[in-house]
Design an enzyme around this catalytic site. Structure first.
Site, PDB file in Angstrom:
ATOM      1  N   CYS A  42      11.368 -27.884 -15.238  1.00  0.00           N
ATOM      2  CA  CYS A  42      10.207 -28.599 -14.700  1.00  0.00           C
ATOM      3  C   CYS A  42       9.209 -28.842 -15.831  1.00  0.00           C
ATOM      4  O   CYS A  42       9.103 -28.042 -16.767  1.00  0.00           O
ATOM      5  CB  CYS A  42       9.553 -27.781 -13.587  1.00  0.00           C
ATOM      6  SG  CYS A  42       8.169 -28.666 -12.789  1.00  0.00           S
ATOM      7  N   ASP A  44       6.200 -28.464 -15.666  1.00  0.00           N
ATOM      8  CA  ASP A  44       5.079 -27.528 -15.504  1.00  0.00           C
ATOM      9  C   ASP A  44       4.787 -26.770 -16.812  1.00  0.00           C
ATOM     10  O   ASP A  44       5.685 -26.192 -17.410  1.00  0.00           O
ATOM     11  CB  ASP A  44       5.427 -26.541 -14.385  1.00  0.00           C
ATOM     12  CG  ASP A  44       4.217 -25.742 -13.927  1.00  0.00           C
ATOM     13  OD1 ASP A  44       3.612 -25.048 -14.766  1.00  0.00           O
ATOM     14  OD2 ASP A  44       3.884 -25.811 -12.734  1.00  0.00           O
ATOM     15  N   ARG A  46       3.554 -24.057 -17.391  1.00  0.00           N
ATOM     16  CA  ARG A  46       3.687 -22.594 -17.370  1.00  0.00           C
ATOM     17  C   ARG A  46       5.116 -22.109 -17.557  1.00  0.00           C
ATOM     18  O   ARG A  46       5.365 -20.897 -17.532  1.00  0.00           O
ATOM     19  CB  ARG A  46       3.134 -22.059 -16.036  1.00  0.00           C
ATOM     20  CG  ARG A  46       1.648 -22.339 -15.842  1.00  0.00           C
ATOM     21  CD  ARG A  46       1.225 -22.140 -14.400  1.00  0.00           C
ATOM     22  NE  ARG A  46       1.859 -23.125 -13.509  1.00  0.00           N
ATOM     23  CZ  ARG A  46       1.651 -23.181 -12.191  1.00  0.00           C
ATOM     24  NH1 ARG A  46       0.847 -22.298 -11.614  1.00  0.00           N
ATOM     25  NH2 ARG A  46       2.242 -24.111 -11.459  1.00  0.00           N
ATOM     26  N   HIS A  98      11.096 -23.274 -10.708  1.00  0.00           N
ATOM     27  CA  HIS A  98      10.150 -22.152 -10.666  1.00  0.00           C
ATOM     28  C   HIS A  98       9.496 -22.088  -9.297  1.00  0.00           C
ATOM     29  O   HIS A  98       9.221 -23.120  -8.678  1.00  0.00           O
ATOM     30  CB  HIS A  98       9.095 -22.283 -11.771  1.00  0.00           C
ATOM     31  CG  HIS A  98       8.219 -23.489 -11.626  1.00  0.00           C
ATOM     32  ND1 HIS A  98       6.946 -23.421 -11.122  1.00  0.00           N
ATOM     33  CD2 HIS A  98       8.441 -24.804 -11.892  1.00  0.00           C
ATOM     34  CE1 HIS A  98       6.425 -24.638 -11.102  1.00  0.00           C
ATOM     35  NE2 HIS A  98       7.309 -25.502 -11.557  1.00  0.00           N
ATOM     36  N   CYS A 101       6.501 -24.430  -7.264  1.00  0.00           N
ATOM     37  CA  CYS A 101       6.570 -25.734  -7.949  1.00  0.00           C
ATOM     38  C   CYS A 101       5.762 -26.801  -7.186  1.00  0.00           C
ATOM     39  O   CYS A 101       6.009 -27.071  -6.008  1.00  0.00           O
ATOM     40  CB  CYS A 101       8.026 -26.176  -8.069  1.00  0.00           C
ATOM     41  SG  CYS A 101       8.226 -27.729  -8.955  1.00  0.00           S
TER      42      CYS A 101
END
Ligand code: CO
Length: 210
Positions: A42, A44, A46, A98, A101
């Site tokens: 992803c 993302d 993080r 994750h 999400c």
């Protein structure tokens, strides 16, 4: 200091430190890469592939998009997959989602968000395939997290449905396909699903002339 200038300053410090620890590091890096892994994760911020796996530059070839999707009309993903499998000859492809999400959460709402609707539609399809199971969970958080796991599994199967992976399985008995989900709250990667080279797919998805 303007925000982005911090990054350039940190970069100088990083390069210097790398050189001090390992004087040959950049010399080895400059001409070639031989990663054993392709990571489809992803976008993302993080979930940085190298950092969460303790790997170094040169070890993981990376493709990231919203909600770590393997969409067969995505020329970007397909190009990365083909290069990784046929040229770099990676041994493993990891689809890493994750928990929590935002892409999957958004797909579970009925809100129109503009052009991303078309991307999230692919996740809505995964929800529809598994609606009965997902709706047995008693909180929105649990429903989202179960869809996140099932989405990773579906994306691994989407990899196996490509002629790229099926041809490499037939000719070279690689790559292994892995579906993992990362916990934002504890930093742990959870293996959810895997497919070894030669795994059986539903007949309709299997090419017999590769
Ligand atoms: Co995400």
């Amino acid at each position: 200091m303007i925000g982005h200038e911090r990054l350039l300053l940190e970069n100088k410090a990083w390069a210097m430190e790398k050189l001090q620890d390992d004087p040959g590091f950049f010399e080895r890096m400059k001409d070639t890469q031989e990663p054993e892994y392709l990571w489809i994760g992803c976008s993302d911020s993080r979930v940085p592939a190298n950092e969460v796996t303790g790997t170094q530059p040169g070890e993981i070839f990376v493709h990231r998009n919203i909600a770590n999707m393997v969409v067969h009309t995505d020329l970007n993903m397909l190009s990365v997959l083909q290069y990784a499998v046929q040229v770099l000859k990676v041994k493993h492809v990891i689809v890493c989602g994750h928990y929590g999400c935002g892409g999957v959460k958004a797909a579970m709402t009925q809100t129109s968000l503009g052009i991303i609707n078309k991307w999230l539609r692919n996740i809505k399809d995964v929800y529809r395939f598994h609606q009965e199971e997902i709706e047995t969970f008693n909180s929105d958080e649990k429903k989202v997290n179960r869809l996140i796991e099932l989405n990773v599994k579906e994306q691994v199967m989407n990899l196996a449905k490509t002629s790229i992976v099926q041809k490499a399985w037939k000719d070279h008995q690689r790559p292994y396909l892995h579906g993992w989900v990362y916990g934002l709250d504890n930093g742990i990667l959870h293996p959810i699903f895997e497919m070894a080279p030669g795994s059986q797919l539903e007949r309709i998805y299997t090419f017999d002339n590769l």
